[in-house]
Design an enzyme around this catalytic site. Structure first.
Site, PDB file in Angstrom:
ATOM      1  N   HIS A  19      -1.268   0.755  16.724  1.00  0.00           N
ATOM      2  CA  HIS A  19      -0.637   1.209  15.471  1.00  0.00           C
ATOM      3  C   HIS A  19       0.747   1.820  15.689  1.00  0.00           C
ATOM      4  CE1 HIS A  19      -1.341   2.310  11.104  1.00  0.00           C
ATOM      5  NE2 HIS A  19      -1.924   1.143  11.217  1.00  0.00           N
TER       6      HIS A  19
ATOM      7  N   TRP B  28       2.647   6.810  12.493  1.00  0.00           N
ATOM      8  CA  TRP B  28       1.227   6.910  12.168  1.00  0.00           C
ATOM      9  C   TRP B  28       0.549   5.596  12.527  1.00  0.00           C
ATOM     10  CZ3 TRP B  28      -1.742   4.210   8.327  1.00  0.00           C
ATOM     11  CH2 TRP B  28      -3.085   4.616   8.287  1.00  0.00           C
TER      12      TRP B  28
ATOM     13  N   GLU C  39       2.583  -6.754  11.426  1.00  0.00           N
ATOM     14  CA  GLU C  39       2.043  -6.490  10.082  1.00  0.00           C
ATOM     15  C   GLU C  39       3.079  -5.851   9.167  1.00  0.00           C
ATOM     16  OE1 GLU C  39      -1.362  -4.106  11.310  1.00  0.00           O
ATOM     17  OE2 GLU C  39      -0.477  -2.358  10.383  1.00  0.00           O
TER      18      GLU C  39
ATOM     19  N   TYR D 137      -6.026   7.215  13.328  1.00  0.00           N
ATOM     20  CA  TYR D 137      -6.011   5.953  12.593  1.00  0.00           C
ATOM     21  C   TYR D 137      -7.230   5.111  12.962  1.00  0.00           C
ATOM     22  CZ  TYR D 137      -5.476   1.080  11.739  1.00  0.00           C
ATOM     23  OH  TYR D 137      -5.756  -0.197  11.352  1.00  0.00           O
TER      24      TYR D 137
ATOM     25  N   GLU E 145      -2.662  -4.646  19.885  1.00  0.00           N
ATOM     26  CA  GLU E 145      -1.951  -4.804  18.605  1.00  0.00           C
ATOM     27  C   GLU E 145      -0.913  -3.700  18.399  1.00  0.00           C
ATOM     28  OE1 GLU E 145      -4.683  -5.682  15.460  1.00  0.00           O
ATOM     29  OE2 GLU E 145      -3.597  -4.494  13.986  1.00  0.00           O
TER      30      GLU E 145
ATOM     31  N   ASN F 283       0.818  -1.216   0.000  1.00  0.00           N
ATOM     32  CA  ASN F 283       0.000   0.000   0.000  1.00  0.00           C
ATOM     33  C   ASN F 283       0.855   1.271   0.000  1.00  0.00           C
ATOM     34  OD1 ASN F 283      -2.300   1.578   0.137  1.00  0.00           O
ATOM     35  ND2 ASN F 283      -2.626   1.260   2.335  1.00  0.00           N
TER      36      ASN F 283
ATOM     37  N   GLU G 219      -7.192 -11.352  10.782  1.00  0.00           N
ATOM     38  CA  GLU G 219      -7.845 -10.064  10.542  1.00  0.00           C
ATOM     39  C   GLU G 219      -8.636 -10.137   9.238  1.00  0.00           C
ATOM     40  OE1 GLU G 219      -5.174  -6.721  10.187  1.00  0.00           O
ATOM     41  OE2 GLU G 219      -6.819  -5.296   9.957  1.00  0.00           O
TER      42      GLU G 219
ATOM     43  N   HIS H 195     -13.352  -4.897  12.162  1.00  0.00           N
ATOM     44  CA  HIS H 195     -12.889  -3.583  12.607  1.00  0.00           C
ATOM     45  C   HIS H 195     -14.106  -2.710  12.851  1.00  0.00           C
ATOM     46  CE1 HIS H 195      -9.898  -0.247  12.500  1.00  0.00           C
ATOM     47  NE2 HIS H 195     -10.886   0.446  11.976  1.00  0.00           N
TER      48      HIS H 195
ATOM     49  N   ASP I 202      -6.250  -3.378   2.045  1.00  0.00           N
ATOM     50  CA  ASP I 202      -5.206  -3.034   1.071  1.00  0.00           C
ATOM     51  C   ASP I 202      -4.351  -4.234   0.671  1.00  0.00           C
ATOM     52  OD1 ASP I 202      -4.428  -1.432   3.885  1.00  0.00           O
ATOM     53  OD2 ASP I 202      -2.805  -2.700   3.156  1.00  0.00           O
TER      54      ASP I 202
ATOM     55  N   ASP J 199      -6.031  -1.825  18.246  1.00  0.00           N
ATOM     56  CA  ASP J 199      -4.803  -1.567  17.490  1.00  0.00           C
ATOM     57  C   ASP J 199      -4.191  -0.239  17.942  1.00  0.00           C
ATOM     58  OD1 ASP J 199      -2.788  -1.393  15.641  1.00  0.00           O
ATOM     59  OD2 ASP J 199      -4.077  -1.578  13.872  1.00  0.00           O
TER      60      ASP J 199
ATOM     61  N   ARG K 169     -12.393  -5.683  16.687  1.00  0.00           N
ATOM     62  CA  ARG K 169     -11.361  -4.710  17.069  1.00  0.00           C
ATOM     63  C   ARG K 169     -12.028  -3.339  17.144  1.00  0.00           C
ATOM     64  NH1 ARG K 169      -6.356  -4.154  13.218  1.00  0.00           N
ATOM     65  NH2 ARG K 169      -7.848  -2.935  12.022  1.00  0.00           N
TER      66      ARG K 169
ATOM     67  N   HIS L  69      -2.193 -10.201   9.572  1.00  0.00           N
ATOM     68  CA  HIS L  69      -2.728  -8.949   9.032  1.00  0.00           C
ATOM     69  C   HIS L  69      -3.610  -9.267   7.827  1.00  0.00           C
ATOM     70  CE1 HIS L  69      -1.583  -4.769   7.225  1.00  0.00           C
ATOM     71  NE2 HIS L  69      -2.537  -4.631   8.118  1.00  0.00           N
TER      72      HIS L  69
ATOM     73  N   ARG M  62       1.779 -11.397  13.655  1.00  0.00           N
ATOM     74  CA  ARG M  62       0.794 -10.870  12.707  1.00  0.00           C
ATOM     75  C   ARG M  62       1.322 -10.756  11.277  1.00  0.00           C
ATOM     76  NH1 ARG M  62      -1.176  -6.397  12.886  1.00  0.00           N
ATOM     77  NH2 ARG M  62      -3.111  -7.199  12.034  1.00  0.00           N
TER      78      ARG M  62
HETATM   79  O1  EZ4 Z   1      -2.826   0.516   8.612  1.00  0.00           O
HETATM   80  O2  EZ4 Z   1      -2.704  -2.040   6.125  1.00  0.00           O
HETATM   81  O3  EZ4 Z   1      -4.282  -3.863  11.367  1.00  0.00           O
HETATM   82  N1  EZ4 Z   1      -4.377  -3.264  10.354  1.00  0.00           N
HETATM   83  C1  EZ4 Z   1      -3.692  -2.131  10.050  1.00  0.00           C
HETATM   84  C2  EZ4 Z   1      -3.859  -1.648   8.642  1.00  0.00           C
HETATM   85  C3  EZ4 Z   1      -2.708  -0.794   8.133  1.00  0.00           C
HETATM   86  C4  EZ4 Z   1      -2.751  -0.743   6.634  1.00  0.00           C
HETATM   87  C5  EZ4 Z   1      -1.615   0.074   6.047  1.00  0.00           C
HETATM   88  O4  EZ4 Z   1      -1.624  -0.006   4.667  1.00  0.00           O
HETATM   89  O5  EZ4 Z   1      -3.008  -1.590  10.863  1.00  0.00           O
HETATM   90  O6  EZ4 Z   1      -5.052  -0.959   8.557  1.00  0.00           O
HETATM   91 CO    CO Z   2      -2.722  -2.915  12.636  1.00  0.00          CO
END
Ligand code: EZ4
Ligand code: CO
Length: 404
Positions: A214, A404, A264, A160, A238, A38, A341, A123, A318, A212, A148, A314, A285
Site C-alpha cells: 500500500h 496510507w 491502482e 490497512y 503490490e 472513493n 483483484e 483478500h 469501492d 499489498d 492476498r 484493481h 494494476r
Molecule cells: O485501498 O480501493 O488493492 N486494493 C487496495 C484498495 C484501496 C481502496 C482505496 O479506496 O489497495 O483496498
Molecule cells: Co492495493
C-alpha cells in the site's frame, strides 16, 4: 441516426458509496458506467453532471473512440483521477450500449474469450497471524486459488487491510474527519516476512500468495522486503512505494526477484509508460474505472503486452459491480491477462446492482448477457442516500503524515 438522448448521474450508498452514469439512446437502449472515486465521489458526479453530460446529448453512441478523444482532448486539461474516472464512466456505458445493440457480451466485441475464466485473488486478513491463517483457510475452502494476505503490524493499533472492530470494513472510514492511524516501518518490515512465511508453512506452495504494501515504503526498504520475501515465492508484492515515482522501481528491481505490481492509483498510460517500457514491473494494476474506461485500459494493456508485463487490475469493493463486470470482459479478452483483484460487494449492493458474473473454482466469468451483464435498479438506489466517508490518514511516530 441513433443518438444519445440522456446522460444522468446516480449517487447511491448500498453498503458503500457508488456513483453510476446512466446513458439512454433514442432507441431506448440504456448503458451503465461506474464513476466511483472513493472519498471524492461528488467531484466526479459534478464533473459529469455539469461538464460532460450536456456534451453527450445528440452524439452517436456507437462512436466510442471519437467520444473518448472528444472528452479527453476537448477538455484541454488532461488526465487526473476526476477527469479520467468521468471519461471512464461514459466509455463503459457506451460499450454496454454497443453490446446490447449487437446482442453480444462486451468481451465478444473485444475479440472474444482468450481464456475460459478470469483468475481472481481475494483478500484474507487478521488481527494476528492465527486469525489470518483462519481467514486464508476460509477463502481456500471457498475455492480461491490466489489469496492476498494482510495482518496487523504488532504494536500498531490499526493497519490497512485489517478489519475494524465492526468487522465490516477493511478500509476503515469515518464520516466527518478522516481517522488518523499511526505508522511505523521497522515493525512492519520485521513482521511481514514472518506473516507470509506462516501462510506458506500452513498452506504450502499450492496457492498463489500476494501481499499489498500500500505504497508505504522507500525504494530501498521495498528492495529489502522483496528480498526477505523471496523464499515465500509471492505471486507479487503490490504497491511497494508511492506509485507516482516510476524511477523508484529501478532501485527495487536491483535488489529483488519478487514480482512487482503497481497501478491502482494510476489514471492514464502516461503514469506507467516508464514502468512498462523499462520492464520495471511484472503486473500493471490499472482499473477500468480509474484509468479511462475499457478503451484506454486496453491501450495500457496492449503496451504492457509488448514488454512482457501482465495485467492485475484493481478490483476493490469501492468500485461498483458495473466496474467489476467491465473489468471481467477486458480480462477475458486480452492476451496478457495475469490476475484480477476481487473484493466482492457488501450488501445491500445486490439490491441496486443485478449482476450476471459467476464464480467457480477460483475463476470469475462475466456471463453472456448482451452488454456488460449488469443492470441498476434506480428505485432501490434511491433508498440508499449518499453517505460521506473519508479514507484514513497515516502519521509516523513523530507526527508527520505518511502514505496510507
Ligand atoms: O485501498 O480501493 O488493492 N486494493 C487496495 C484498495 C484501496 C481502496 C482505496 O479506496 O489497495 O483496498
Ligand atoms: Co492495493
Amino acid at each position: 441516426m441513433t443518438t444519445i438522448t440522456e446522460a444522468r448521474v446516480i449517487v447511491t450508498a448500498p453498503g458503500r458509496n457508488y456513483v453510476t452514469l446512466k446513458i439512454t439512446t433514442s432507441d431506448g437502449v440504456v448503458g451503465w458506467g461506474d464513476a466511483t472515486l472513493n472519498g471524492r465521489e461528488l467531484a466526479v458526479a459534478a464533473y459529469l453532471t455539469e461538464h460532460v453530460c450536456p456534451l453527450l446529448v445528440g452524439r452517436d453512441p456507437a462512436r466510442i473512440e471519437d467520444t473518448w478523444q472528444f472528452l479527453y482532448k476537448g477538455a484541454y486539461w488532461r488526465r487526473g483521477p476526476v477527469t479520467m474516472t468521468a471519461i471512464a464512466a461514459v466509455d463503459v456505458a457506451l460499450w454496454d450500449i454497443l453490446g446490447k445493440v449487437a446482442g453480444l457480451p462486451v468481451y465478444k466485441l473485444l475479440g472474444g474469450a482468450a481464456r475460459d475464466g478470469v483468475l481472481v485473488y481475494c483478500h484474507a486478513t487478521g488481527e494476528d497471524v492465527p486469525a489470518l491463517l483462519d481467514d486464508v483457510a476460509r477463502h481456500v475452502d471457498q475455492g480461491y486459488l490466489a489469496v492476498r494476505a494482510q495482518a496487523a503490524v504488532p504494536g500498531l493499533a490499526k493497519t490497512y487491510g485489517v478489519p475494524t472492530p465492526d468487522g465490516k470494513l477493511y478500509e476503515p472510514a469515518s464520516s466527518a474527519l478522516p481517522e488518523e492511524h499511526l505508522w511505523d516501518t521497522a515493525p512492519y518490515l520485521r513482521s511481514a516476512p514472518e506473516m507470509l512465511g506462516a501462510v506458506r508453512e500452513r498452506f504450502g506452495f499450492g496457492i498463489h500468495l500476494l501481499h499489498d504494501v500500500h505504497h508505504r515504503l522507500t525504494p530501498i526498504e521495498a528492495g529489502r522486503l522483496g528480498r526477505d520475501l523471496e523464499p515465500h515465492r509471492l505471486f507479487w508484492m503490490e504497491d511497494p512505494t508511492p506509485a507516482e515515482d516510476q524511477a523508484a522501481f529501478r532501485v527495487i528491481r536491483q535488489h529483488t526477484t519478487t514480482p512487482l505490481a503497481v497501478g491502482e492509483v494510476f489514471n492514464s498510460i502516461w503514469d506507467c509508460q516508464q514502468l512498462i517500457t523499462e520492464r520495471l514491473i511484472d503486473y500493471i494494476r490499472t482499473s477500468v474505472t480509474h484509468a479511462g474506461g475499457i478503451t484506454h485500459l486496453r491501450r495500457i494493456f496492449a503496451l504492457a503486452d509488448l514488454y512482457g508485463v501482465r495485467t492485475g487490475s484493481h478490483g476493490p469493493g469501492d468500485l461498483s459491480p458495473v466496474s467489476l463486470a467491465a473489468a471481467l470482459h477486458v480480462d477475458l479478452s486480452v492476451p496478457n491477462f495475469g490476475i484480477q483483484e476481487f473484493m466482492g460487494h457488501r450488501e445491500p449492493a445486490s439490491e441496486v446492482f443485478r449482476t450476471g458474473y459467476t464464480f467457480e473454482n477460483g475463476y470469475l466469468h462475466p456471463g453472456d448477457e448482451p452488454g456488460l451483464g449488469v443492470e441498476v435498479d434506480e428505485e432501490a438506489a434511491a433508498r440508499f442516500p449518499y453517505d460521506p466517508r473519508q479514507l484514513p490518514v497515516n502519521r509516523r511516530l513523530d507526527g508527520s503524515v505518511h502514505d496510507w
